[in-house]
Design a protein around this motif. Structure first.
Motif: not given
Length: 163
Positions: A24-49
């Motif tokens: 459950x933790x893997x599904x909630x964190x790995x599949x639910x929260x991790x893409x949001x975090x990666x999206x935020x990091x990607x958006x931050x990297x895009x903003x910096x670029x």
């Protein structure tokens, strides 16, 4: 000890619940929260670029503006130097003209003064000759008692002044 005796009977159910919780933790964190975090990091990297690209473009624009400014300043300095040279040449010509007129006026004034001085000298010399001739007549009359003419006295004075 009763706690240890029941470990074998509940061991399998605890292991199942452990795996279930981790899943459950893997599904909630790995599949639910991790893409949001990666999206935020990607958006931050895009903003910096994007910001870096904008900064590079601004730097290039600033370099162009600086080159244009330097060129304009060079043109302005050149124009100012030409204006100064022109003004200096005009001032020299004007000064030469004024000095030429002043020299002519001075030469004229000097010529008039020399003429006036020569005339005054001639008058003074004539006055001195007249006074000397009269004094000579008086001296001759007192010393010898003879009376000499004004022309003779003048001729004698002129002869003495010439010698």
């Amino acid at each position: 000890m009763p706690q240890i005796d029941q470990a074998a009977s509940i061991y399998a159910s605890q292991l199942l619940w452990l795996l279930l919780v981790f899943a459950v933790i893997y599904v909630v964190i790995g599949r639910g929260m991790l893409p949001k975090i990666e999206g935020t990091v990607q958006a931050r990297n895009d903003t910096i670029a994007g910001d870096l690209a904008a900064a590079e473009a601004a730097r290039a624009a600033a370099a162009t503006v600086e080159k244009d400014y330097a060129a304009e300043m060079a043109r302005a300095h050149k124009a100012a130097a030409e204006a100064v040279a022109t003004a200096k040449a005009e001032a020299v010509r004007h000064t030469e003209t004024v000095l030429g007129h002043a020299a002519a006026d001075t030469a004229e004034t000097l010529a008039k003064a020399e003429l006036a001085l020569a005339n005054a000298r001639a008058r003074a010399l004539a006055d001195i000759e007249g006074v000397a001739a009269e004094a000579a007549r008086d001296i001759v009359a007192r010393l010898s008692g003879a009376q000499i003419g004004e022309g003779e006295a003048m001729a004698a004075v002129r002869a003495q002044l010439a010698a």
